[in-house]
Design an enzyme around this catalytic site. Structure first.
Site, mmCIF file in Angstrom:
data_model
loop_
_atom_site.group_PDB
_atom_site.id
_atom_site.type_symbol
_atom_site.label_atom_id
_atom_site.label_comp_id
_atom_site.label_asym_id
_atom_site.label_seq_id
_atom_site.Cartn_x
_atom_site.Cartn_y
_atom_site.Cartn_z
ATOM 1 N N TYR A 96 0.834 -1.194 0.000
ATOM 2 C CA TYR A 96 0.000 0.000 0.000
ATOM 3 C C TYR A 96 0.874 1.251 0.000
ATOM 4 O O TYR A 96 1.981 1.250 0.545
ATOM 5 C CB TYR A 96 -0.895 0.045 1.249
ATOM 6 C CG TYR A 96 -1.976 -0.988 1.285
ATOM 7 C CD1 TYR A 96 -3.216 -0.749 0.695
ATOM 8 C CD2 TYR A 96 -1.774 -2.215 1.920
ATOM 9 C CE1 TYR A 96 -4.226 -1.687 0.739
ATOM 10 C CE2 TYR A 96 -2.774 -3.166 1.969
ATOM 11 C CZ TYR A 96 -3.993 -2.906 1.379
ATOM 12 O OH TYR A 96 -4.980 -3.839 1.417
ATOM 13 N N TYR A 108 -0.178 -10.257 0.199
ATOM 14 C CA TYR A 108 0.926 -9.810 1.048
ATOM 15 C C TYR A 108 0.853 -10.499 2.412
ATOM 16 O O TYR A 108 -0.216 -10.900 2.874
ATOM 17 C CB TYR A 108 0.905 -8.287 1.221
ATOM 18 C CG TYR A 108 -0.372 -7.726 1.795
ATOM 19 C CD1 TYR A 108 -0.616 -7.700 3.173
ATOM 20 C CD2 TYR A 108 -1.360 -7.209 0.961
ATOM 21 C CE1 TYR A 108 -1.782 -7.180 3.692
ATOM 22 C CE2 TYR A 108 -2.533 -6.676 1.466
ATOM 23 C CZ TYR A 108 -2.732 -6.667 2.840
ATOM 24 O OH TYR A 108 -3.897 -6.154 3.364
ATOM 25 N N ARG A 137 -2.617 -12.372 3.186
ATOM 26 C CA ARG A 137 -3.909 -11.884 2.739
ATOM 27 C C ARG A 137 -4.089 -12.213 1.269
ATOM 28 O O ARG A 137 -3.175 -12.021 0.471
ATOM 29 C CB ARG A 137 -4.024 -10.359 2.897
ATOM 30 C CG ARG A 137 -4.064 -9.804 4.285
ATOM 31 C CD ARG A 137 -5.218 -10.241 5.172
ATOM 32 N NE ARG A 137 -6.441 -10.635 4.515
ATOM 33 C CZ ARG A 137 -7.422 -9.803 4.144
ATOM 34 N NH1 ARG A 137 -7.315 -8.514 4.331
ATOM 35 N NH2 ARG A 137 -8.509 -10.270 3.592
ATOM 36 N N HIS A 155 -7.012 -8.500 -2.748
ATOM 37 C CA HIS A 155 -8.325 -7.933 -2.440
ATOM 38 C C HIS A 155 -8.312 -6.428 -2.659
ATOM 39 O O HIS A 155 -7.264 -5.775 -2.657
ATOM 40 C CB HIS A 155 -8.741 -8.234 -0.996
ATOM 41 C CG HIS A 155 -7.818 -7.638 0.033
ATOM 42 N ND1 HIS A 155 -6.601 -8.204 0.356
ATOM 43 C CD2 HIS A 155 -7.926 -6.520 0.796
ATOM 44 C CE1 HIS A 155 -6.001 -7.474 1.274
ATOM 45 N NE2 HIS A 155 -6.776 -6.439 1.556
ATOM 46 N N HIS A 167 -10.385 -2.998 -1.117
ATOM 47 C CA HIS A 167 -11.303 -2.463 -0.111
ATOM 48 C C HIS A 167 -12.311 -1.543 -0.785
ATOM 49 O O HIS A 167 -11.959 -0.786 -1.689
ATOM 50 C CB HIS A 167 -10.531 -1.684 0.951
ATOM 51 C CG HIS A 167 -9.530 -2.505 1.695
ATOM 52 N ND1 HIS A 167 -9.828 -3.194 2.833
ATOM 53 C CD2 HIS A 167 -8.215 -2.745 1.440
ATOM 54 C CE1 HIS A 167 -8.756 -3.828 3.275
ATOM 55 N NE2 HIS A 167 -7.757 -3.572 2.442
#
Length: 247
Positions: free
Chosen positions: A117, A156, A166, A169, A171
Site C-alpha cells: 500500500y 501480502y 492476505r 483484495h 477495499h
C-alpha cells in the site's frame, strides 16, 4: 421536506441474520480480540429521519480520472503506466430489496501489484509503484452501476500468524441511500487459493457469505488485448447484505 421525512420514517430495514454474519470476537482473527465491542450493540430498529436520508452526492464534482487508477497518480517527472495486470472492476449497488441505488458514492483502495500500500506504515519489502496511488472513487449511475479501471493487487504477508497471507483484495466503501447504510467491505477474486486460508474469511461459517465478497470474471465486459473484467455487486442493507467484517 416534510414529505421526505415521512417517507423516510416509513422505511424499515430487514434485520440481519446474526448466525450468518461472523462474531465480533473471533480469536483466530487476532485484531478482533482488541476491537470487539464490550457492550451491547445499538439497535436501529426505529431509526430517525436523519439516519434514513442522504447525503445527496449528485452534485459532487469528480475529477476526470477519479475512477481510473491507471491514470490518477502518474509520476509528473517520469509519467508512465502502473506495473501489473490491468483489470476492470464493475458492478451494481443494490438495496435490501434488489433495487438499484443511484448517485451514491463508491470509494476503493488497494495494494499495488506487489502487495504494498502507499501508506507510511506499510513496511512490506515490495517496492512502491511511482505511477500507482491505489485509491479511486465514483458515483453510481441511474441504474446503480459503478466502474473502476485499475491493477490487480498482489497478496501480502501480515502479522496474524507466522506465515499468514492476505488474498488479493480491494477495499470498498459505499454509502448507499443513507448514512445508516454505509458499508465497508473487501472484494476478493474468484479462484484465489489464499481465500479459504485467510483468518478473516475463516470467521464466516457460511460459504454463501464468502461468495458475497468474491468478484466473478466477466469475459463479456473484458477489453480484448487490454484488461480482464471482474463483476462485484454490493447489497448495502438487510438480510442479503454483502458481508462486513466488523458486523
Amino acid at each position: 421536506m416534510q414529505d421526505n421525512n415521512k417517507r423516510a420514517l416509513n422505511k424499515r430495514y430487514v434485520e440481519r441474520d446474526r448466525d450468518w454474519h461472523p462474531p465480533a470476537y473471533a480469536p483466530g482473527y487476532k485484531t478482533s480480540v482488541a476491537r470487539s465491542p464490550s457492550q451491547a450493540l445499538v439497535s436501529l430498529w426505529n431509526p430517525t429521519a436523519s439516519e434514513l436520508m442522504g447525503p445527496d452526492f449528485r452534485k459532487l464534482r469528480m475529477g476526470p480520472h477519479d475512477n481510473d487508477l491507471l491514470l490518477n497518480h502518474r509520476d509528473a517527472e517520469k509519467p508512465g503506466l502502473p506495473v501489473g495486470e490491468r483489470i476492470i472492476m464493475f458492478g451494481r449497488v443494490l438495496d435490501q430489496f434488489g433495487k438499484p441505488v443511484p448517485h451514491t458514492l463508491v470509494e476503493m483502495w488497494q495494494a499495488n501489484a506487489g502487495g504494498r500500500y502507499r501508506h507510511k506504515k506499510d513496511a512490506y519489502l515490495a517496492p512502491l509503484d511511482p505511477n500507482f496511488g491505489g485509491v479511486g472513487r465514483c458515483l453510481t449511475d441511474e441504474d446503480g452501476w459503478y466502474r473502476f479501471r485499475t491493477i490487480k493487487p498482489g497478496p501480502y504477508p501480515w502479522g496474524n500468524g507466522i506465515n499468514t497471507w492476505r488474498p488479493a483484495h480491494i477495499h470498498v466503501s459505499v454509502m448507499g441511500p443513507a448514512i445508516s447504510t454505509r458499508l465497508i467491505t473487501q472484494m476478493y477474486f474468484e479462484g484465489d487459493p489464499l481465500i479459504p486460508l485467510c483468518p478473516i474469511v475463516q470467521t464466516l461459517n457460511d460459504q454463501e457469505a464468502v461468495e458475497t465478497m468474491t468478484a466473478r470474471l466477466d469475459m463479456a465486459r473484458s477489453r480484448p488485448m487490454d484488461s480482464l473484467a471482474y463483476r462485484f455487486d454490493i447489497v448495502v442493507r438487510g438480510e442479503l447484505q454483502t458481508y462486513f467484517e466488523n458486523q
